[in-house]
Write a protein that holds these residues in place. Structure first.
Motif, PDB file in Angstrom:
ATOM      1  N   SER A 145      27.187  -8.107  22.850  1.00 13.12           N
ATOM      2  CA  SER A 145      28.361  -8.481  23.629  1.00 13.12           C
ATOM      3  C   SER A 145      28.031  -9.583  24.622  1.00 13.12           C
ATOM      4  O   SER A 145      28.808 -10.527  24.812  1.00 13.12           O
ATOM      5  CB  SER A 145      28.911  -7.254  24.358  1.00 13.12           C
ATOM      6  OG  SER A 145      29.968  -7.611  25.220  1.00 13.12           O
ATOM      7  N   ALA A 146      26.874  -9.480  25.276  1.00 16.15           N
ATOM      8  CA  ALA A 146      26.457 -10.528  26.205  1.00 16.15           C
ATOM      9  C   ALA A 146      26.201 -11.844  25.481  1.00 16.15           C
ATOM     10  O   ALA A 146      26.530 -12.924  25.989  1.00 16.15           O
ATOM     11  CB  ALA A 146      25.204 -10.083  26.955  1.00 16.15           C
ATOM     12  N   PHE A 147      25.619 -11.769  24.294  1.00 16.52           N
ATOM     13  CA  PHE A 147      25.406 -12.983  23.500  1.00 16.52           C
ATOM     14  C   PHE A 147      26.745 -13.612  23.113  1.00 16.52           C
ATOM     15  O   PHE A 147      26.894 -14.841  23.109  1.00 16.52           O
ATOM     16  CB  PHE A 147      24.595 -12.652  22.246  1.00 16.52           C
ATOM     17  CG  PHE A 147      24.326 -13.841  21.361  1.00 16.52           C
ATOM     18  CD1 PHE A 147      23.343 -14.756  21.684  1.00 16.52           C
ATOM     19  CD2 PHE A 147      25.073 -14.046  20.205  1.00 16.52           C
ATOM     20  CE1 PHE A 147      23.092 -15.861  20.877  1.00 16.52           C
ATOM     21  CE2 PHE A 147      24.842 -15.129  19.388  1.00 16.52           C
ATOM     22  CZ  PHE A 147      23.845 -16.046  19.726  1.00 16.52           C
ATOM     23  N   CYS A 168      40.509  -3.966  17.243  1.00 20.65           N
ATOM     24  CA  CYS A 168      40.468  -2.694  17.960  1.00 20.65           C
ATOM     25  C   CYS A 168      41.712  -1.863  17.667  1.00 20.65           C
ATOM     26  O   CYS A 168      41.634  -0.634  17.556  1.00 20.65           O
ATOM     27  CB  CYS A 168      40.342  -2.952  19.464  1.00 20.65           C
ATOM     28  SG  CYS A 168      38.878  -3.889  19.954  1.00 20.65           S
ATOM     29  N   VAL A 169      42.855  -2.525  17.548  1.00 22.82           N
ATOM     30  CA  VAL A 169      44.078  -1.808  17.203  1.00 22.82           C
ATOM     31  C   VAL A 169      43.983  -1.250  15.781  1.00 22.82           C
ATOM     32  O   VAL A 169      44.402  -0.114  15.511  1.00 22.82           O
ATOM     33  CB  VAL A 169      45.298  -2.730  17.352  1.00 22.82           C
ATOM     34  CG1 VAL A 169      46.580  -2.016  16.926  1.00 22.82           C
ATOM     35  CG2 VAL A 169      45.422  -3.214  18.788  1.00 22.82           C
ATOM     36  N   PHE A 170      43.425  -2.034  14.864  1.00 24.74           N
ATOM     37  CA  PHE A 170      43.234  -1.545  13.500  1.00 24.74           C
ATOM     38  C   PHE A 170      42.314  -0.328  13.471  1.00 24.74           C
ATOM     39  O   PHE A 170      42.483   0.577  12.642  1.00 24.74           O
ATOM     40  CB  PHE A 170      42.667  -2.648  12.613  1.00 24.74           C
ATOM     41  CG  PHE A 170      43.583  -3.840  12.460  1.00 24.74           C
ATOM     42  CD1 PHE A 170      44.953  -3.705  12.598  1.00 24.74           C
ATOM     43  CD2 PHE A 170      43.069  -5.093  12.181  1.00 24.74           C
ATOM     44  CE1 PHE A 170      45.804  -4.789  12.469  1.00 24.74           C
ATOM     45  CE2 PHE A 170      43.902  -6.191  12.039  1.00 24.74           C
ATOM     46  CZ  PHE A 170      45.280  -6.042  12.186  1.00 24.74           C
ATOM     47  N   SER A 171      41.335  -0.297  14.385  1.00 27.89           N
ATOM     48  CA  SER A 171      40.390   0.828  14.412  1.00 27.89           C
ATOM     49  C   SER A 171      41.073   2.140  14.768  1.00 27.89           C
ATOM     50  O   SER A 171      40.600   3.218  14.405  1.00 27.89           O
ATOM     51  CB  SER A 171      39.266   0.544  15.411  1.00 27.89           C
ATOM     52  OG  SER A 171      39.739   0.607  16.750  1.00 27.89           O
ATOM     53  N   GLY A 216      35.635  -5.767  17.347  1.00 32.42           N
ATOM     54  CA  GLY A 216      36.672  -6.444  18.113  1.00 32.42           C
ATOM     55  C   GLY A 216      36.276  -6.685  19.554  1.00 32.42           C
ATOM     56  O   GLY A 216      36.513  -7.767  20.108  1.00 32.42           O
ATOM     57  N   VAL A 217      35.662  -5.679  20.181  1.00 32.68           N
ATOM     58  CA  VAL A 217      35.247  -5.825  21.583  1.00 32.68           C
ATOM     59  C   VAL A 217      34.211  -6.929  21.730  1.00 32.68           C
ATOM     60  O   VAL A 217      34.283  -7.767  22.645  1.00 32.68           O
ATOM     61  CB  VAL A 217      34.715  -4.486  22.119  1.00 32.68           C
ATOM     62  CG1 VAL A 217      34.082  -4.675  23.491  1.00 32.68           C
ATOM     63  CG2 VAL A 217      35.831  -3.460  22.188  1.00 32.68           C
ATOM     64  N   ARG A 247      34.742 -11.153  23.403  1.00 31.06           N
ATOM     65  CA  ARG A 247      34.093 -11.690  24.605  1.00 31.06           C
ATOM     66  C   ARG A 247      34.022 -13.208  24.576  1.00 31.06           C
ATOM     67  O   ARG A 247      33.935 -13.843  25.632  1.00 31.06           O
ATOM     68  CB  ARG A 247      32.684 -11.122  24.744  1.00 31.06           C
ATOM     69  CG  ARG A 247      32.553  -9.647  24.557  1.00 31.06           C
ATOM     70  CD  ARG A 247      33.392  -8.862  25.518  1.00 31.06           C
ATOM     71  NE  ARG A 247      32.786  -8.716  26.822  1.00 31.06           N
ATOM     72  CZ  ARG A 247      33.271  -7.934  27.785  1.00 31.06           C
ATOM     73  NH1 ARG A 247      34.380  -7.257  27.565  1.00 31.06           N
ATOM     74  NH2 ARG A 247      32.685  -7.854  28.952  1.00 31.06           N
ATOM     75  N   ILE A 248      34.039 -13.796  23.380  1.00 33.18           N
ATOM     76  CA  ILE A 248      33.993 -15.263  23.295  1.00 33.18           C
ATOM     77  C   ILE A 248      35.235 -15.849  23.961  1.00 33.18           C
ATOM     78  O   ILE A 248      35.151 -16.705  24.860  1.00 33.18           O
ATOM     79  CB  ILE A 248      33.889 -15.714  21.833  1.00 33.18           C
ATOM     80  CG1 ILE A 248      32.629 -15.145  21.183  1.00 33.18           C
ATOM     81  CG2 ILE A 248      33.894 -17.241  21.744  1.00 33.18           C
ATOM     82  CD1 ILE A 248      32.508 -15.472  19.704  1.00 33.18           C
ATOM     83  N   GLY A 249      36.408 -15.397  23.532  1.00 34.78           N
ATOM     84  CA  GLY A 249      37.630 -15.898  24.133  1.00 34.78           C
ATOM     85  C   GLY A 249      37.820 -15.433  25.563  1.00 34.78           C
ATOM     86  O   GLY A 249      38.364 -16.176  26.396  1.00 34.78           O
TER      87      GLY A 249
END
Length: 404
Positions: free
Chosen positions: A176-178, A214-217, A300-301, A305-307
């Motif tokens: 996530s940090a990457f 995430c919604v699909f999950s 998704g999470v 993070r990119i956007g």
């Protein structure tokens, strides 16, 4: 500079969860807590050294601005005099309250006077925040804080109930940090070629598109999503509902084998970190029938993070460039308050829906808040582009002087 500093922050966030996660997984609790304690003490010393160095390099930081000093003198004069009138300091208009109004305030007890001062400060700060041209962009950023779709204690706690180990979760945090690091690079590229307004639009679309995973999950195989848990919690008198609730409790808390016993595990089975409690018993207990749901959720999470970080840098840059220096501290203070207020809302949502079966509902609500925040930014961007077009048109219509 904003992107460079944020990039350094994300690089640290890559290595920090990897190291702490592995220590907490493979070492004892005492070693893990000692590692976190020692790292914080060392970081505190380094921070003090750097801050003192900054004040040595820039001595004016330790001196109040002259305007603030003059304002303080006038305010003191307003408190000590009974003569109504007005004082002018440049463009600043300070009105001395009439004697009767001043006396009505001073007659109040000290605690009420302090409360009145705090409320007036909040009111004036909100007014200054509201009249800024970037008001909608800043408020849109605040709405992004009302979400469970991030690596905070809520999402990590849900991950443990789905059989994710602390070691694997630390790797996901590093990824996530990457991803956030890639967001800072994307921001610099987009801003260079398309400007800030377009950068925010592209970042918003990318953020929302990734969160759709995430919604699909929520509806994917392996998801514990079940709104029937609300009726189970409110109708415990039915024997059928009681048996179903007991079955659900056993699925969520494998350590719990008797519904009449406390659901908290023994102290020996708890790993403490700086933001969550890790249950070893969950790791070795029941696992979901399918990992498709949890894979989609964290995909998704992480990708979002990119956007997210690109959008965050965009709004930060807009606030810095469009707010007058005299009001920058006030507006930034209100912006931070709005961010924390919306962050508080997402914790209230979790209090109202604490079960893993209800987490899917929180995901959907979080996406609605995120979309609302980005719609606010779209409205600002539209006004910004219209204003920019008008200014450009007016500059082109001005007669050119060849001698200049």
């Amino acid at each position: 500079m904003n992107a460079a500093i944020r990039r350094m922050d994300q690089v640290i966030n890559i290595f920090a969860p990897l190291s702490v996660g592995q220590v907490m997984t493979w070492a004892s609790n005492v070693i893990g807590c000692g590692f976190i304690l020692g790292w914080n003490v060392i970081s505190l010393l380094v921070e003090f050294i750097f801050l003192s160095r900054v004040y040595q390099l820039v001595p004016p930081l330790a001196v109040k601005a002259q305007q603030n000093a003059e304002e303080y003198v006038i305010e003191r004069q307003m408190e000590l005099t009974n003569v109504p009138g007005k004082y002018y300091l440049g463009n600043l208009n300070l009105t001395v309250f009439p004697e009767m109004q001043r006396k009505s305030v001073t007659k109040l007890p000290l605690c009420f006077r302090k409360m009145h001062r705090i409320l007036c400060t909040c009111r004036d700060g909100w007014k200054a925040y509201y009249r800024q041209s970037v008001f909608l962009a800043g408020l849109g950023l605040a709405f992004l804080y009302t979400t469970v779709l991030g690596f905070d204690c809520i999402t990590t706690g849900y991950a443990y109930t789905q059989g994710i180990s602390g070691s694997l979760l630390s790797i996901l945090m590093a990824l996530s940090a990457f991803s956030g690091l890639m967001g800072t690079i994307l921001f610099t590229k987009l801003r260079k070629h398309y400007g800030l307004a377009v950068t925010g639009v592209v970042s918003s679309l990318l953020h929302v598109s990734c969160l759709m995973l995430c919604v699909f999950s929520v509806f994917a195989p392996g998801s514990p999503f079940d709104l029937g848990i609300f009726s189970l919690l409110t109708s415990k008198n039915s024997s059928l509902n009681h048996e179903t609730l007991q079955k659900n409790q056993l699925h969520i808390y494998p350590l719990q084998r008797n519904i009449n016993q406390p659901i908290l595990p023994d102290r020996s089975s708890i790993h403490w970190t700086n933001n969550t409690v890790l249950l070893d018993s969950v790791h070795g207990g029941d696992h979901p029938e399918s990992y498709i749901s949890i894979i989609l959720l964290f995909s998704g999470v992480i990708l979002a993070r990119i956007g997210l970080w690109s959008f965050d840098l965009t709004v930060t840059q807009l606030l810095q460039e469009n707010i007058p220096e005299s009001e920058r501290g006030i507006v930034n203070g209100v912006q931070s308050s709005m961010n924390y207020l919306m962050d508080l809302v997402h914790f209230i949502m979790v209090i109202l829906a604490p079960q893993p079966q209800q987490f899917g509902l929180l995901v959907i609500i979080s996406l609605l808040f995120v979309i609302t925040g980005h719609v606010m930014y779209f409205i600002y961007a539209k006004k910004y582009k219209i204003k920019e077009t008008v200014i450009q048109t007016n500059s082109e219509r001005k007669p050119q002087n060849p001698s200049v």
